[in-house]
Design a protein around this motif. Structure first.
Motif, PDB file in Angstrom:
ATOM      1  N   ASP A 156      39.182  29.903  44.654  1.00  0.00           N
ATOM      2  CA  ASP A 156      40.024  31.421  44.725  1.00  0.00           C
ATOM      3  C   ASP A 156      40.588  31.727  42.318  1.00  0.00           C
ATOM      4  OD1 ASP A 156      38.540  33.174  46.711  1.00  0.00           O
ATOM      5  OD2 ASP A 156      40.103  33.030  47.806  1.00  0.00           O
ATOM      6  N   GLN A 157      41.372  30.723  42.969  1.00  0.00           N
ATOM      7  CA  GLN A 157      41.786  30.687  42.303  1.00  0.00           C
ATOM      8  C   GLN A 157      41.294  30.204  41.020  1.00  0.00           C
ATOM      9  OE1 GLN A 157      45.050  26.828  41.752  1.00  0.00           O
ATOM     10  NE2 GLN A 157      45.797  27.504  39.938  1.00  0.00           N
ATOM     11  N   HIS A 158      40.211  29.559  41.391  1.00  0.00           N
ATOM     12  CA  HIS A 158      39.218  29.129  39.577  1.00  0.00           C
ATOM     13  C   HIS A 158      38.593  30.519  39.049  1.00  0.00           C
ATOM     14  CE1 HIS A 158      36.102  26.888  37.425  1.00  0.00           C
ATOM     15  NE2 HIS A 158      35.149  28.213  38.625  1.00  0.00           N
ATOM     16  N   VAL A 159      38.429  31.846  40.107  1.00  0.00           N
ATOM     17  CA  VAL A 159      37.660  32.586  40.214  1.00  0.00           C
ATOM     18  C   VAL A 159      38.835  33.195  38.804  1.00  0.00           C
ATOM     19  CG1 VAL A 159      36.997  34.687  40.887  1.00  0.00           C
ATOM     20  CG2 VAL A 159      35.506  32.696  42.003  1.00  0.00           C
ATOM     21  N   PHE A 189      33.717  39.581  47.094  1.00  0.00           N
ATOM     22  CA  PHE A 189      34.591  39.034  45.539  1.00  0.00           C
ATOM     23  C   PHE A 189      35.068  40.972  45.549  1.00  0.00           C
ATOM     24  CE2 PHE A 189      32.082  35.683  43.714  1.00  0.00           C
ATOM     25  CZ  PHE A 189      32.449  35.252  43.815  1.00  0.00           C
ATOM     26  N   GLU A 190      34.284  42.396  45.966  1.00  0.00           N
ATOM     27  CA  GLU A 190      34.713  43.379  45.847  1.00  0.00           C
ATOM     28  C   GLU A 190      36.744  43.446  46.316  1.00  0.00           C
ATOM     29  OE1 GLU A 190      33.363  48.061  47.259  1.00  0.00           O
ATOM     30  OE2 GLU A 190      32.388  45.873  48.510  1.00  0.00           O
ATOM     31  N   ARG A 191      36.351  42.895  47.868  1.00  0.00           N
ATOM     32  CA  ARG A 191      37.473  43.419  48.244  1.00  0.00           C
ATOM     33  C   ARG A 191      38.949  42.126  47.858  1.00  0.00           C
ATOM     34  NH1 ARG A 191      36.408  40.898  54.265  1.00  0.00           N
ATOM     35  NH2 ARG A 191      38.326  41.764  54.548  1.00  0.00           N
ATOM     36  N   GLN A 192      38.812  41.432  47.096  1.00  0.00           N
ATOM     37  CA  GLN A 192      39.302  40.778  45.770  1.00  0.00           C
ATOM     38  C   GLN A 192      39.580  42.127  44.834  1.00  0.00           C
ATOM     39  OE1 GLN A 192      38.010  36.814  45.569  1.00  0.00           O
ATOM     40  NE2 GLN A 192      39.767  36.006  47.446  1.00  0.00           N
ATOM     41  N   GLY A 193      38.810  42.269  44.748  1.00  0.00           N
ATOM     42  CA  GLY A 193      38.817  43.573  43.170  1.00  0.00           C
ATOM     43  C   GLY A 193      37.907  43.595  42.358  1.00  0.00           C
ATOM     44  N   TYR A 194      37.064  42.162  42.306  1.00  0.00           N
ATOM     45  CA  TYR A 194      36.127  42.936  41.454  1.00  0.00           C
ATOM     46  C   TYR A 194      35.494  42.821  41.858  1.00  0.00           C
ATOM     47  CZ  TYR A 194      39.188  37.802  40.994  1.00  0.00           C
ATOM     48  OH  TYR A 194      40.671  36.815  41.001  1.00  0.00           O
ATOM     49  N   SER A 195      34.476  43.356  40.183  1.00  0.00           N
ATOM     50  CA  SER A 195      32.979  43.686  40.163  1.00  0.00           C
ATOM     51  C   SER A 195      31.922  42.520  39.728  1.00  0.00           C
ATOM     52  CB  SER A 195      33.162  44.605  38.681  1.00  0.00           C
ATOM     53  OG  SER A 195      32.883  44.259  38.027  1.00  0.00           O
ATOM     54  N   ASP A 249      33.210  41.668  35.818  1.00  0.00           N
ATOM     55  CA  ASP A 249      33.568  40.519  35.864  1.00  0.00           C
ATOM     56  C   ASP A 249      32.717  39.096  36.266  1.00  0.00           C
ATOM     57  OD1 ASP A 249      36.106  41.059  35.259  1.00  0.00           O
ATOM     58  OD2 ASP A 249      36.197  42.631  38.138  1.00  0.00           O
ATOM     59  N   ILE A 250      31.848  39.670  37.310  1.00  0.00           N
ATOM     60  CA  ILE A 250      30.686  38.258  38.531  1.00  0.00           C
ATOM     61  C   ILE A 250      29.431  38.747  37.758  1.00  0.00           C
ATOM     62  CG2 ILE A 250      30.277  36.823  39.762  1.00  0.00           C
ATOM     63  CD1 ILE A 250      33.529  37.321  40.599  1.00  0.00           C
ATOM     64  N   VAL A 251      28.328  37.550  37.812  1.00  0.00           N
ATOM     65  CA  VAL A 251      27.060  37.622  37.870  1.00  0.00           C
ATOM     66  C   VAL A 251      26.174  37.037  39.328  1.00  0.00           C
ATOM     67  CG1 VAL A 251      25.138  37.081  36.689  1.00  0.00           C
ATOM     68  CG2 VAL A 251      26.887  38.243  35.304  1.00  0.00           C
ATOM     69  N   LEU A 252      26.034  37.386  39.851  1.00  0.00           N
ATOM     70  CA  LEU A 252      25.500  36.461  40.941  1.00  0.00           C
ATOM     71  C   LEU A 252      23.813  36.596  40.944  1.00  0.00           C
ATOM     72  CD1 LEU A 252      27.467  37.824  43.287  1.00  0.00           C
ATOM     73  CD2 LEU A 252      27.621  35.904  42.848  1.00  0.00           C
ATOM     74  N   GLY A 253      23.589  35.765  40.486  1.00  0.00           N
ATOM     75  CA  GLY A 253      22.052  35.147  40.067  1.00  0.00           C
ATOM     76  C   GLY A 253      20.566  34.855  40.994  1.00  0.00           C
ATOM     77  N   ASP A 254      20.313  35.094  42.507  1.00  0.00           N
ATOM     78  CA  ASP A 254      18.675  34.309  42.482  1.00  0.00           C
ATOM     79  C   ASP A 254      17.874  33.101  41.792  1.00  0.00           C
ATOM     80  OD1 ASP A 254      17.628  33.813  45.264  1.00  0.00           O
ATOM     81  OD2 ASP A 254      17.573  35.946  45.341  1.00  0.00           O
TER      82      ASP A 254
END
Length: 366
Positions: A156-159, A189-195, A249-254
């Motif tokens: 979480d800190q790394h993110v 990530f949404e629950r942590q406030g990230y898009s 904030d974050i890209v999640l790639g399959d």
């Protein structure tokens, strides 16, 4: 999860405790014998003439060495303690090794655990205020943590500290739950406030676009895909560009499910690494795959340099061997466990919590 390993460790503790009880009994007999021997020796010394000096230094040294060892055992018993000797561990450790292997623990990992346990226990003096169980739990916990904590970092800190957008690419074989795991992490990530934006780089499997799109719609998350058969690198590149332009904030790639022996697919993954330069490449596999998951993790790490692993279906894994083996084998941490079908059914892999579960220590819910 971990029922098999729990039973294995419980049996080991019972075996060593049984050995310790027999040691207690032997120590009591030895202490009584020592008292009798000392009385007889004193009587003989009072009646006999002064003995001639023994010129054999070697004999004297041998006698002293034996008496010191005996004295330590007698002193331990007198203070309510017991010394755990190597021979008290041999049979329990042999049984434990077989049980660990039967629970899908990789052989090298099992050997590492046994070595750690022996180093932590041999020569230990159990004080009067301690129980054998306390000594065993401490030794087992230290040995297990040494194995499963390899490579761990504060995810979480790394993110939080990483430049945005943070790009994560997911790899592994078909059918292990990569796509569902991506959706779970989007919720995490949404629950942590990230898009987040979801990108389908699995352009070869029929239905892959529809599967990930359904998750994106359910999560109300942006989804990016190309036509089936397109270039996976182009899809992920577009997702990164979109994230940068829209402050995502974050890209999640399959990526396409692949075997390490599939040269074409591995070449695609190398191209993604070169062009997109993801911040993290995460390997996904099933906890229930056991030794197969451990082997695949090692092979994927060799081929694509993974940064961590996620194990799905951990709630259905009766053994838990893969969960304590993968980090040690690859040198890369397990980051998450999938524990159900819902979007919220994912939890951070916490080595302390895992060892507490294995040793049945009370632990607060995180």
């Amino acid at each position: 999860m971990f029922e098999g390993l729990k039973e294995t460790l419980d049996r080991f503790k019972d075996d060593v405790e049984e050995q310790a009880e027999s040691v207690d009994a032997d120590a009591e007999v030895d202490a009584d014998a020592a008292d009798v021997e000392q009385e007889e020796t004193t009587d003989e010394r009072d009646d006999a003439a002064p003995p001639e000096r023994d010129s054999s230094a070697e004999t004297a040294d041998d006698d002293r060495e034996v008496s010191v060892g005996f004295g330590k055992r007698a002193k331990a018993f007198a203070t309510g303690g017991v010394i755990i000797q190597p021979e008290h561990l041999d049979e329990p450790l042999e049984t434990l090794e077989f049980s660990l292997l039967s629970s899908d623990v990789e052989m090298g990992v099992a050997e590492e655990i046994l070595t750690g346990i022996r180093e932590n226990l041999e020569g230990t003096v159990r004080a009067q205020v301690q129980s054998t169980d306390m000594i065993l739990e401490s030794a087992l916990k230290e040995a297990l943590l040494d194995v499963i904590s390899v490579g761990q970092f504060d995810f979480d800190q790394h993110v939080a500290e990483s430049d945005k957008p943070l790009v994560m690419v997911f790899t592994g074989v078909n059918g292990v739950g990569k796509t569902t795991t991506i959706a779970k992490l989007a919720r995490y990530f949404e629950r942590q406030g990230y898009s987040a934006v979801l990108a389908n780089g699995d352009t070869y499997r029929a239905g892959a676009n529809e599967q990930l799109r359904e998750h994106a719609d359910a999560l109300d998350t942006k989804f990016i895909a190309h036509e089936q058969g397109g270039d996976p690198t182009a899809v992920l590149y577009d997702a990164v560009e979109y994230a940068g332009a829209n402050d995502v904030d974050i890209v999640l790639g399959d990526t396409a499910g692949r075997l390490h022996t599939s040269n074409d697919l591995m070449a695609q993954l190398e191209k993604i690494d070169r062009v997109v330069d993801p911040d993290m490449t995460l390997f996904v596999d099933e906890a229930v795959a056991g030794q197969d998951a451990v082997q695949r993790a090692s092979e994927f790490d060799d081929a694509a340099a993974i940064d961590g692993a996620i194990l799905t279906k951990a709630d259905a894994d009766p053994q838990g061997g893969a969960a304590i083996s993968i980090a040690h084998v690859t040198g890369k941490p397990i980051l998450f466990l999938g524990v159900g079908q819902g979007y919220d059914d994912i939890e951070r892999f916490d080595p302390e919590r895992i060892t507490d579960r294995l040793l049945e220590t009370d632990v607060e819910n995180h």
